[in-house]
Scaffold this motif. Structure first.
Motif, PDB file in Angstrom:
ATOM      1  N   PRO A 115      51.241 -14.042 -17.163  1.00  0.00           N
ATOM      2  CA  PRO A 115      50.195 -15.011 -17.493  1.00  0.00           C
ATOM      3  C   PRO A 115      49.124 -14.969 -16.418  1.00  0.00           C
ATOM      4  O   PRO A 115      49.393 -14.575 -15.271  1.00  0.00           O
ATOM      5  N   GLN A 139      44.971 -28.276 -19.051  1.00  0.00           N
ATOM      6  CA  GLN A 139      45.844 -27.928 -17.916  1.00  0.00           C
ATOM      7  C   GLN A 139      46.455 -26.547 -18.106  1.00  0.00           C
ATOM      8  O   GLN A 139      46.834 -25.894 -17.150  1.00  0.00           O
ATOM      9  N   GLY A 140      46.574 -26.158 -19.356  1.00  0.00           N
ATOM     10  CA  GLY A 140      47.140 -24.838 -19.643  1.00  0.00           C
ATOM     11  C   GLY A 140      46.624 -24.356 -20.991  1.00  0.00           C
ATOM     12  O   GLY A 140      46.232 -25.171 -21.831  1.00  0.00           O
ATOM     13  N   ARG A 198      47.011 -20.356 -15.432  1.00  0.00           N
ATOM     14  CA  ARG A 198      47.553 -21.294 -16.424  1.00  0.00           C
ATOM     15  C   ARG A 198      47.289 -20.809 -17.850  1.00  0.00           C
ATOM     16  O   ARG A 198      47.295 -21.594 -18.791  1.00  0.00           O
ATOM     17  N   ILE A 199      47.003 -19.532 -17.990  1.00  0.00           N
ATOM     18  CA  ILE A 199      46.705 -18.978 -19.322  1.00  0.00           C
ATOM     19  C   ILE A 199      47.799 -17.969 -19.695  1.00  0.00           C
ATOM     20  O   ILE A 199      48.001 -16.971 -18.985  1.00  0.00           O
ATOM     21  N   ALA A 200      48.512 -18.250 -20.809  1.00  0.00           N
ATOM     22  CA  ALA A 200      49.586 -17.343 -21.236  1.00  0.00           C
ATOM     23  C   ALA A 200      49.209 -16.713 -22.576  1.00  0.00           C
ATOM     24  O   ALA A 200      48.414 -17.269 -23.332  1.00  0.00           O
ATOM     25  N   VAL A 242      47.303 -21.464 -24.249  1.00  0.00           N
ATOM     26  CA  VAL A 242      48.044 -20.369 -24.883  1.00  0.00           C
ATOM     27  C   VAL A 242      47.060 -19.594 -25.752  1.00  0.00           C
ATOM     28  O   VAL A 242      46.443 -20.152 -26.652  1.00  0.00           O
ATOM     29  N   GLN A 296      55.950 -20.472 -20.191  1.00  0.00           N
ATOM     30  CA  GLN A 296      55.246 -20.009 -18.980  1.00  0.00           C
ATOM     31  C   GLN A 296      54.225 -21.021 -18.467  1.00  0.00           C
ATOM     32  O   GLN A 296      53.842 -20.973 -17.304  1.00  0.00           O
ATOM     33  N   ILE A 297      53.741 -21.909 -19.358  1.00  0.00           N
ATOM     34  CA  ILE A 297      52.726 -22.851 -18.856  1.00  0.00           C
ATOM     35  C   ILE A 297      53.238 -24.277 -18.697  1.00  0.00           C
ATOM     36  O   ILE A 297      52.576 -25.110 -18.084  1.00  0.00           O
ATOM     37  N   CYS A 335      47.401 -29.088 -23.032  1.00  0.00           N
ATOM     38  CA  CYS A 335      47.489 -27.696 -23.496  1.00  0.00           C
ATOM     39  C   CYS A 335      46.440 -27.466 -24.583  1.00  0.00           C
ATOM     40  O   CYS A 335      46.283 -28.309 -25.478  1.00  0.00           O
TER      41      CYS A 335
END
Ligand SMILES: Cc1cc2nc3c(=O)[nH]c(=O)nc-3n(C[C@H](O)[C@H](O)[C@H](O)COP(=O)(O)OP(=O)(O)OC[C@H]3O[C@@H](n4cnc5c(N)ncnc54)[C@H](O)[C@@H]3O)c2cc1C
Length: 622
Positions: A590, A409-410, A593-595, A412, A620-621, A97
């Motif tokens: 989202p 991987q994700g 993979r972007i919140a 925020v 969310q991710i 993340c």
């Protein structure tokens, strides 16, 4: 323009607030700077003349948005990284993340990620300032041997209701005493007990000041203005009648639930319309006496804001009102520090207690060590968040003038709408259109350290409000004595920090124009321009009560927040024409993979929404 004599009596040549950049920078840039306003490219030759004194301690090089942060941000706005250049250094790092933005929302996201993944995955927080905290940071002064701590932005902590998610959250990070200890009265003479927060509260120990705008060239103080029913206030009888009527009006039914009929109706009008309708005020009364303080929590005046902005926090975030709002010495910097201690225990020496975390210095070396589950990387402006194949995201950041990239991987996005909307590449139309409806208003928080506050004591007041010149109100504050750094007692002879919140509203102009015009004014004024105006304002208001601005002002720190407040316009909360509100679009959608986090997606500028939006975004991710 002020003469040299004025400069001397105002204390413009006094050392502590200006340090040694005075001679080099002011002389180099000459009369334009002395005039108080100048183009940014002139200031670019002397960034210190813009940033000014930063105080002492860990936050000394991070007062508000610093020059580097502001100019790197503007490169994003000016599309300097579109397309991305080829000379980007790939650090080779892969994170589960990446969090963009190290304010309370970004830090909380890192903590939720750590907890939800059992500390087994890796997370990187990228923050553009020299220290974490975002709008929740401290200023520190040492005045006559005493350490004074003040807030740069976010101030009030609201004791949570027992059994709520927030109560558990605070408890889990060591904030477990919701009734903080504060300085007690230490003066020999009649006690005047200042409030615990810096906001003007009214009451018998407060006053209004009226100057030339109200036909009072020498200035007139009205102590206990509401208790005396504005009897001595030099304002038109009609305005007096309206304001007193508002004070005694029977409360109208308030919204009970987010989304009920009352809240939706309020969101369909401006706060100004609502105040006029509910209390029978004239527009002129709202703009002269209430704006921009009414709605000041959202940065602009009542003319621009959704009326629901005044109610939303209480509807969605009720708290233990009986305890009263609390404040860490440096405001919600305290919350940010506790979260950092929870994600990186070595970031502060000592235990995760309120005393240790308040007192300790930041161990910067511990923030970004290879091998630990969570890393906080400072002075990094994220310039691109680029989805790639197989669900991965490439994150590119600017540090020291060079570009670097990592993979995640994700992601925020907790940095706020004003950068998020530019840096997420290929953002789909719904999210892009939603971000286009976010207006962030600027704010200047000026912390003025004075050697004593006898001048206020002499008038029998601890706080005051005024309606012309720079700022609107200020108040002496009893500081929380957490950590033992702060003097245990306060008296009129104690040095204190007086905070001026300076907002930029241009009532009647469209909201977009108000925020950009305000930002231009905030950014184009050098430190000396503001310093002079503040010294003049204090001299006019407090000189006759004994304040000698040359002798008694010990330091001034300016915290410039270019994008301080999300200013929700009508329709922000519940949308228009059957469409959802822009915050809801981002919260519910989202992008791969972007919140999207940050307090602004809630429309409520409050550190509790920063935390709650972070929790939702991480969910969310993960
Ligand atoms: C003057 C003022 C007073 C306030 N008073 C209170 C109060 O009394 N109580 C309260 O609860 N709330 C208050 N608030 C609201 C405050 O906004 C929240 O409390 C909270 O601190 C916001 O945290 P955040 O993480 O959502 O946003 P921010 O604090 O804005 O944090 C976002 C961080 O991300 C950084 N960033 C942005 N873009 C990038 C990028 N591209 N790359 C890297 N970093 C980036 C920003 O510079 C910032 O440091 C106040 C706000 C202001 C401005």
């Amino acid at each position: 323009m002020a003469t040299e004599n004025d400069d001397h009596s105002l204390g413009m040549d006094q050392p502590i607030s200006r340090r040694d950049y005075l001679n080099s920078t002011l002389l180099a840039t000459g009369s334009a700077l002395l005039a108080g306003v100048c183009p940014l490219d002139l200031l670019a030759a002397n960034p210190e003349a813009w940033t000014g004194y930063g105080g002492v301690g860990d936050y000394a090089s991070s007062n508000g948005n610093t020059w580097d942060v502001m100019t790197d941000g503007h490169k994003i706005r000016d599309r300097a990284f579109e397309p991305l250049p080829s000379d980007i250094t790939d650090t080779g790092e892969q994170f589960d993340c990446v969090v963009v933005g190290g304010g309370i929302s970004g830090l909380a996201a890192a903590l939720f990620f750590k907890r939800q993944t059992g500390g087994k995955r890796r997370c990187l927080v990228l923050e553009n300032h020299a220290i974490f905290g975002g709008e929740a940071r401290r200023n520190e002064f040492v005045v006559d041997g005493q350490r004074l701590i003040a807030h740069q932005g976010s101030a009030m902590f609201f004791p949570p209701l027992t059994g709520t998610f927030l109560a558990e959250f605070y408890d889990s990070i060591g904030i477990n005493n919701w009734q903080f200890p504060y300085q007690t009265w230490g003066g020999a003479s009649k006690p005047l007990l200042p409030a615990r927060t810096p906001y003007f509260e009214g009451g018998p120990e407060s006053a209004f000041f009226f100057g030339p705008k109200f036909g009072q060239p020498q200035g007139k103080w009205v102590v206990d203005p509401w208790g005396t029913r504005l009897a001595a206030a030099p304002i038109p009888a009609e305005a007096k009648r309206e304001l007193l009527g508002m004070q005694s009006a029977k409360p109208e039914p308030k919204p009970k639930e987010h989304g009920d009929a009352i809240s939706r109706r309020l969101d369909s009008m401006t706060l100004e319309q609502h105040l006029m309708e509910q209390y029978g005020l004239s527009r002129d009364t709202v703009r002269t006496y209430l704006s921009p303080v009414a709605g000041g929590g959202s940065g602009l005046g009542a003319d621009a804001l959704s009326a629901y902005a005044d109610y939303a926090a209480d509807v969605l975030l009720p708290w233990d009102y009986g305890k009263g709002a609390q404040m860490f010495p440096g405001g919600n910097a305290g919350v940010a520090r506790h979260i950092v201690k929870a994600v990186i225990p070595d970031a502060f020496a000592g235990a995760a207690t309120m005393a240790d975390i308040c007192r300790s210095s930041v161990n910067f070396a511990a923030l970004d060590r290879a091998g630990q589950d969570t890393r906080v990387r400072l002075r990094c402006t994220t310039v691109a968040v680029q989805p790639e194949r197989e669900g991965r995201v490439r994150v590119v950041y600017l540090r020291g003038g060079r570009l670097f990239s990592v993979r995640a991987q994700g992601v925020v996005m907790a940095g706020g709408s004003w950068t998020a909307k530019h840096i997420v590449r290929n953002l789909p139309a719904p999210q892009r259109d939603a971000y286009a409806q976010f207006y962030r208003a600027p704010c200047l928080m000026a912390n003025v350290a004075v050697r004593n506050w006898r001048f206020l004591y002499k008038m029998g007041i601890t706080g005051c409000q005024w309606f012309e010149g720079i700022g609107n109100y200020t108040a002496v504050r009893r500081t929380a004595t957490l950590g033992g750094e702060v003097a245990p007692e306060i008296s009129p002879d104690s040095p204190v920090v007086l905070t001026l919140k300076i907002l930029f509203s241009y009532p009647g102009q469209p909201i977009g124009q108000q925020v950009s015009q305000g930002r231009a004014e905030l950014f184009a004024t050098p430190f000396s321009g503001y310093e002079r105006r503040i010294r003049e304002q204090f001299a006019i208001m407090f000189g006759s009560a004994g304040l000698d601005v040359r002798r008694d002002i010990a330091g001034i720190i300016l915290n410039r927040w270019g994008h301080a407040y999300l200013a929700p316009q009508p329709g922000f909360f519940f949308g228009k024409d059957g469409q959802p509100g822009p915050g809801d679009v981002l919260r519910n959608n989202p992008f791969g993979r972007i919140a999207f986090a940050n307090s602004d997606v809630a429309g409520i500028m409050d550190h509790r929404t920063s935390i709650l939006e972070a929790k939702r975004a991480v969910g969310q991710i993960v």
